[in-house]
Design a protein around this motif. Sequence first.
Motif, PDB file in Angstrom:
ATOM      1  N   SER A 210     -49.301   5.191 -37.986  1.00 35.57           N
ATOM      2  CA  SER A 210     -50.456   6.094 -37.938  1.00 35.57           C
ATOM      3  C   SER A 210     -51.411   5.709 -36.819  1.00 35.57           C
ATOM      4  O   SER A 210     -51.939   6.575 -36.098  1.00 35.57           O
ATOM      5  CB  SER A 210     -51.188   6.071 -39.279  1.00 35.57           C
ATOM      6  N   LEU A 211     -51.637   4.424 -36.631  1.00 37.51           N
ATOM      7  CA  LEU A 211     -52.542   3.958 -35.585  1.00 37.51           C
ATOM      8  C   LEU A 211     -51.977   4.278 -34.200  1.00 37.51           C
ATOM      9  O   LEU A 211     -52.718   4.662 -33.289  1.00 37.51           O
ATOM     10  CB  LEU A 211     -52.781   2.457 -35.737  1.00 37.51           C
ATOM     11  N   LEU A 212     -50.681   4.123 -34.031  1.00 41.15           N
ATOM     12  CA  LEU A 212     -50.063   4.434 -32.741  1.00 41.15           C
ATOM     13  C   LEU A 212     -50.024   5.944 -32.491  1.00 41.15           C
ATOM     14  O   LEU A 212     -50.183   6.393 -31.346  1.00 41.15           O
ATOM     15  CB  LEU A 212     -48.653   3.860 -32.687  1.00 41.15           C
ATOM     16  N   ALA A 213     -49.845   6.724 -33.549  1.00 40.36           N
ATOM     17  CA  ALA A 213     -49.853   8.177 -33.393  1.00 40.36           C
ATOM     18  C   ALA A 213     -51.228   8.667 -32.948  1.00 40.36           C
ATOM     19  O   ALA A 213     -51.335   9.604 -32.144  1.00 40.36           O
ATOM     20  CB  ALA A 213     -49.453   8.847 -34.706  1.00 40.36           C
ATOM     21  N   ALA A 214     -52.278   8.031 -33.444  1.00 42.74           N
ATOM     22  CA  ALA A 214     -53.637   8.403 -33.028  1.00 42.74           C
ATOM     23  C   ALA A 214     -53.820   8.146 -31.534  1.00 42.74           C
ATOM     24  O   ALA A 214     -54.467   8.934 -30.830  1.00 42.74           O
ATOM     25  CB  ALA A 214     -54.665   7.624 -33.831  1.00 42.74           C
ATOM     26  N   PHE A 215     -53.250   7.055 -31.050  1.00 42.20           N
ATOM     27  CA  PHE A 215     -53.344   6.768 -29.613  1.00 42.20           C
ATOM     28  C   PHE A 215     -52.593   7.820 -28.804  1.00 42.20           C
ATOM     29  O   PHE A 215     -53.078   8.301 -27.779  1.00 42.20           O
ATOM     30  CB  PHE A 215     -52.792   5.376 -29.320  1.00 42.20           C
ATOM     31  N   ASP A 216     -51.408   8.199 -29.261  1.00 43.43           N
ATOM     32  CA  ASP A 216     -50.631   9.211 -28.537  1.00 43.43           C
ATOM     33  C   ASP A 216     -51.378  10.549 -28.479  1.00 43.43           C
ATOM     34  O   ASP A 216     -51.349  11.232 -27.445  1.00 43.43           O
ATOM     35  CB  ASP A 216     -49.273   9.406 -29.215  1.00 43.43           C
ATOM     36  N   ARG A 217     -52.028  10.934 -29.562  1.00 38.52           N
ATOM     37  CA  ARG A 217     -52.808  12.176 -29.563  1.00 38.52           C
ATOM     38  C   ARG A 217     -53.930  12.106 -28.538  1.00 38.52           C
ATOM     39  O   ARG A 217     -54.217  13.081 -27.839  1.00 38.52           O
ATOM     40  CB  ARG A 217     -53.399  12.443 -30.947  1.00 38.52           C
ATOM     41  N   ALA A 218     -54.580  10.952 -28.478  1.00 34.79           N
ATOM     42  CA  ALA A 218     -55.691  10.796 -27.546  1.00 34.79           C
ATOM     43  C   ALA A 218     -55.211  10.901 -26.097  1.00 34.79           C
ATOM     44  O   ALA A 218     -55.829  11.589 -25.273  1.00 34.79           O
ATOM     45  CB  ALA A 218     -56.386   9.456 -27.782  1.00 34.79           C
ATOM     46  N   VAL A 219     -54.115  10.254 -25.781  1.00 34.25           N
ATOM     47  CA  VAL A 219     -53.585  10.286 -24.419  1.00 34.25           C
ATOM     48  C   VAL A 219     -53.227  11.710 -24.017  1.00 34.25           C
ATOM     49  O   VAL A 219     -53.404  12.125 -22.856  1.00 34.25           O
ATOM     50  CB  VAL A 219     -52.375   9.353 -24.291  1.00 34.25           C
ATOM     51  N   SER A 220     -52.737  12.489 -24.980  1.00 32.94           N
ATOM     52  CA  SER A 220     -52.322  13.857 -24.677  1.00 32.94           C
ATOM     53  C   SER A 220     -53.496  14.736 -24.240  1.00 32.94           C
ATOM     54  O   SER A 220     -53.287  15.791 -23.627  1.00 32.94           O
ATOM     55  CB  SER A 220     -51.650  14.485 -25.894  1.00 32.94           C
ATOM     56  N   ALA A 221     -54.717  14.320 -24.530  1.00 30.98           N
ATOM     57  CA  ALA A 221     -55.898  15.086 -24.131  1.00 30.98           C
ATOM     58  C   ALA A 221     -56.229  14.912 -22.652  1.00 30.98           C
ATOM     59  O   ALA A 221     -57.092  15.619 -22.121  1.00 30.98           O
ATOM     60  CB  ALA A 221     -57.105  14.680 -24.981  1.00 30.98           C
ATOM     61  N   GLY A 222     -55.581  13.970 -21.984  1.00 33.47           N
ATOM     62  CA  GLY A 222     -55.830  13.748 -20.563  1.00 33.47           C
ATOM     63  C   GLY A 222     -56.880  12.671 -20.327  1.00 33.47           C
ATOM     64  O   GLY A 222     -57.462  12.127 -21.266  1.00 33.47           O
ATOM     65  N   GLU A 223     -57.117  12.370 -19.062  1.00 35.47           N
ATOM     66  CA  GLU A 223     -58.084  11.318 -18.738  1.00 35.47           C
ATOM     67  C   GLU A 223     -59.501  11.764 -19.073  1.00 35.47           C
ATOM     68  O   GLU A 223     -59.799  12.959 -19.130  1.00 35.47           O
ATOM     69  CB  GLU A 223     -57.982  10.932 -17.264  1.00 35.47           C
ATOM     70  N   PRO A 224     -60.397  10.821 -19.324  1.00 36.65           N
ATOM     71  CA  PRO A 224     -61.777  11.164 -19.679  1.00 36.65           C
ATOM     72  C   PRO A 224     -62.446  12.015 -18.600  1.00 36.65           C
ATOM     73  O   PRO A 224     -62.275  11.770 -17.408  1.00 36.65           O
ATOM     74  CB  PRO A 224     -62.460   9.797 -19.802  1.00 36.65           C
ATOM     75  N   ARG A 225     -63.211  13.013 -19.035  1.00 36.93           N
ATOM     76  CA  ARG A 225     -63.879  13.910 -18.101  1.00 36.93           C
ATOM     77  C   ARG A 225     -65.357  13.571 -17.916  1.00 36.93           C
ATOM     78  O   ARG A 225     -65.976  14.033 -16.968  1.00 36.93           O
ATOM     79  CB  ARG A 225     -63.753  15.355 -18.596  1.00 36.93           C
ATOM     80  N   HIS A 226     -65.915  12.812 -18.838  1.00 40.56           N
ATOM     81  CA  HIS A 226     -67.354  12.541 -18.783  1.00 40.56           C
ATOM     82  C   HIS A 226     -67.614  11.098 -19.199  1.00 40.56           C
ATOM     83  O   HIS A 226     -67.526  10.739 -20.369  1.00 40.56           O
ATOM     84  CB  HIS A 226     -68.094  13.501 -19.729  1.00 40.56           C
ATOM     85  N   CYS A 227     -67.882  10.242 -18.225  1.00 42.67           N
ATOM     86  CA  CYS A 227     -68.285   8.861 -18.498  1.00 42.67           C
ATOM     87  C   CYS A 227     -69.776   8.725 -18.255  1.00 42.67           C
ATOM     88  O   CYS A 227     -70.331   9.345 -17.342  1.00 42.67           O
ATOM     89  CB  CYS A 227     -67.508   7.892 -17.613  1.00 42.67           C
ATOM     90  N   ALA A 228     -70.422   7.932 -19.068  1.00 45.78           N
ATOM     91  CA  ALA A 228     -71.875   7.765 -18.985  1.00 45.78           C
ATOM     92  C   ALA A 228     -72.239   6.399 -19.536  1.00 45.78           C
ATOM     93  O   ALA A 228     -71.371   5.616 -19.943  1.00 45.78           O
ATOM     94  CB  ALA A 228     -72.586   8.886 -19.761  1.00 45.78           C
ATOM     95  N   LEU A 229     -73.525   6.103 -19.573  1.00 44.77           N
ATOM     96  CA  LEU A 229     -73.993   4.854 -20.168  1.00 44.77           C
ATOM     97  C   LEU A 229     -73.939   5.004 -21.682  1.00 44.77           C
ATOM     98  O   LEU A 229     -74.620   5.850 -22.257  1.00 44.77           O
ATOM     99  CB  LEU A 229     -75.422   4.554 -19.722  1.00 44.77           C
ATOM    100  N   ILE A 230     -73.101   4.212 -22.330  1.00 50.62           N
ATOM    101  CA  ILE A 230     -72.977   4.293 -23.783  1.00 50.62           C
ATOM    102  C   ILE A 230     -73.127   2.906 -24.390  1.00 50.62           C
ATOM    103  O   ILE A 230     -73.069   1.891 -23.690  1.00 50.62           O
ATOM    104  CB  ILE A 230     -71.621   4.897 -24.199  1.00 50.62           C
ATOM    105  N   CYS A 231     -73.299   2.868 -25.712  1.00 51.10           N
ATOM    106  CA  CYS A 231     -73.410   1.604 -26.437  1.00 51.10           C
ATOM    107  C   CYS A 231     -72.173   1.413 -27.295  1.00 51.10           C
ATOM    108  O   CYS A 231     -71.867   2.246 -28.151  1.00 51.10           O
ATOM    109  CB  CYS A 231     -74.660   1.593 -27.311  1.00 51.10           C
TER     110      CYS A 231
END
Length: 333
Positions: A210-231
């Motif tokens: 399940s943990l690895l499947a969550a990673f695969d779903r995330a990767v399928s969304a593509g590279e991040p489009r919005h990086c900013a200052l986060i905590c």
Amino acid sequence: MSDTLTATRFFAVTELLLRDLVYASIGQRFDGQPIVSPSQGVNNNTYLLGSPGSGGVVVKLRPISGHGEPIEGPYWPDFTRALWGSTPNGDIRTLEDVSGLLQAKGSLRVPRVLQVDHSLEPLPAPFTITELLAGEPFDWNEGNMEETAARDLGDHLGHLHASTNVEGFGIFSGPLQPASAWWSRFGQAYGMLLKRLVEASPQLESVVPSLLAAFDRAVSAGEPRHCALICLDQAPSHYLRAQGGGISAMIDIEGHLWAPVEYELAIVSLWMRPFETVKAAYEEHVAWPSAFDEVSDVYRNFTWMQWIYCMRFLTPNPTVVEGLEKQLMQMCS
């Protein structure tokens, strides 16, 4: 656990030395007023002197190793280095810059930085002195924050994410990595942490798919489009409660770096209710990230596993570890 700083400790500061340290920095000793030491994390020993509104201060001492050397970031195990690099985040030399940016771009008050000292001359450990603000921190165990607090946090994150756009990711004090490298580095860190926890607690093997499947779903969304200052160290105890239930200030600012905005929003969704109020306030300033639904699970999983790691290896608490592991298994099922 070769990468865990098991010999980490804090310099045993006396009350007299602490008051002398503050006097040398701001000209006050706060004699006759108690020194309060709130519950500790792994990055600092914290002392409160004086009272809010009358010049009160917060002194934070960084840890030292068992051999006496200073350590800028004890919570910097191998999986964290795999994602962010070898330079510890939370280097106190960036504190003033981070504080200034948060005050200018966010909507929550942050403490004034009065002294940053990494010379090791007054003490054999780096330390900071900041303003003591009035108010009580929210508590992890008291249940959900109120509607007003959720709105205040969403407003702050919306302001900050809208006004601190960057082209990549990385620690505050270092060079940015390209967004195209995000999933490869995050995946390496995710896998390393998961392996470490399964080795320590074989029952977690059942949720690995399940943990690895969550990673695969995330990767399928593509590279991040919005990086900013986060905590990356979001917690209710980092915020002070205002009259009426809102947030009066953010008091822990060391965990800020450049990363995909979904990462921080996913962490907030783990503890902030009503989260829809956070989202509504956020969207008054910037569009909600379109990939949130695809990537939020993997960020929540990673954050939860880091909490388990901390409670198991850095500040050992078997009772808390057991509860966190059971909750992770429930989340995955």
